[in-house]
Design a protein around this motif. Structure first.
Motif, short mmCIF file in Angstrom:
data_model
loop_
_atom_site.label_atom_id
_atom_site.label_comp_id
_atom_site.label_asym_id
_atom_site.label_seq_id
_atom_site.Cartn_x
_atom_site.Cartn_y
_atom_site.Cartn_z
N MET A 23 0.08 1.86 14.55
CA MET A 23 0.85 1.56 13.39
C MET A 23 0.58 2.60 12.32
O MET A 23 -0.53 3.07 12.17
N LYS A 24 1.58 2.87 11.59
CA LYS A 24 1.53 3.90 10.57
C LYS A 24 1.02 3.31 9.27
O LYS A 24 1.39 2.21 8.89
N ALA A 25 0.20 4.00 8.54
CA ALA A 25 -0.35 3.53 7.27
C ALA A 25 0.75 3.59 6.19
O ALA A 25 1.49 4.57 6.11
N PHE A 26 0.79 2.54 5.38
CA PHE A 26 1.83 2.45 4.35
C PHE A 26 1.17 2.58 2.99
O PHE A 26 0.30 1.80 2.63
N LYS A 27 1.62 3.55 2.22
CA LYS A 27 1.07 3.76 0.90
C LYS A 27 2.21 3.71 -0.11
O LYS A 27 3.20 4.41 0.03
N LEU A 28 2.02 2.88 -1.13
CA LEU A 28 3.06 2.67 -2.13
C LEU A 28 3.25 3.89 -3.03
O LEU A 28 4.38 4.21 -3.43
N GLU A 29 2.18 4.55 -3.38
CA GLU A 29 2.31 5.65 -4.32
C GLU A 29 2.97 6.89 -3.71
O GLU A 29 3.60 7.67 -4.39
N ASN A 30 2.86 7.09 -2.43
CA ASN A 30 3.35 8.30 -1.81
C ASN A 30 4.79 8.19 -1.30
O ASN A 30 5.46 9.20 -1.14
N GLU A 31 5.25 7.02 -1.02
CA GLU A 31 6.58 6.84 -0.47
C GLU A 31 7.63 7.03 -1.57
O GLU A 31 7.38 6.75 -2.74
N PRO A 32 8.83 7.47 -1.23
CA PRO A 32 9.87 7.60 -2.26
C PRO A 32 10.34 6.21 -2.71
O PRO A 32 10.46 5.29 -1.93
N LYS A 33 10.57 6.06 -3.98
CA LYS A 33 10.94 4.78 -4.56
C LYS A 33 12.45 4.60 -4.49
O LYS A 33 13.21 5.55 -4.63
#
Length: 139
Positions: free
Chosen positions: A1-11
């Motif tokens: 599973m891929k790690a999910f990061k809120l700050e790095n993903e496009p909003k």
């Protein structure tokens, strides 16, 4: 599973935007859209005033009829019924026959005195049928 990061993903941008200077001129625009003359308010009581007064009068009369009836009945019946008075004196009070005689005047006692014609046979029947002869002798 891929790690999910809120700050790095496009909003994702919201689909709702307010026009520029919308809140600055909002109250002025709203006041211009309102009608200048206010609508005339018609009261229900003013329109049907006669009907309302008639219904109120009928209700008041209907509620007061029992009050007037009981007050007139009590005024008309101030005299005590003789049967009621006799029953009260016989069963409810502690007054004996001597107290009643002492309360009467001489002319009233004379009005009460009547001659009772009893035959000997009637007196004998009463004495035979009544077993309480001692009580009759004492009185």
């Amino acid at each position: 599973m891929k790690a999910f990061k809120l700050e790095n993903e496009p909003k994702i941008e919201s689909g709702f935007k307010t026009p520029e200077h919308y809140f600055e001129n909002f109250s002025e625009k709203l006041m211009h859209k309102l009608p200048e003359n206010e609508p005339k308010v018609i009261s229900l009581f003013q329109k049907n005033k006669k009907t309302f007064i008639m219904v109120a009068a009928v209700l008041i009369i209907a509620l007061l009829i029992p009050v007037f009836y009981t007050s007139t009945v009590n005024v008309n019946s101030k005299e005590i019924d003789t049967a009621t008075l006799e029953n009260y004196l016989s069963y409810q009070s502690n007054i004996n026959q001597y107290d009643l005689i002492n309360g009467l005047e001489a002319d009233e006692i004379n009005n009460i005195n009547t001659t009772i014609a009893l035959e000997d046979a009637t007196i004998e029947d009463i004495l035979v049928s009544n077993g309480n002869l001692e009580h009759l002798i004492i009185e």
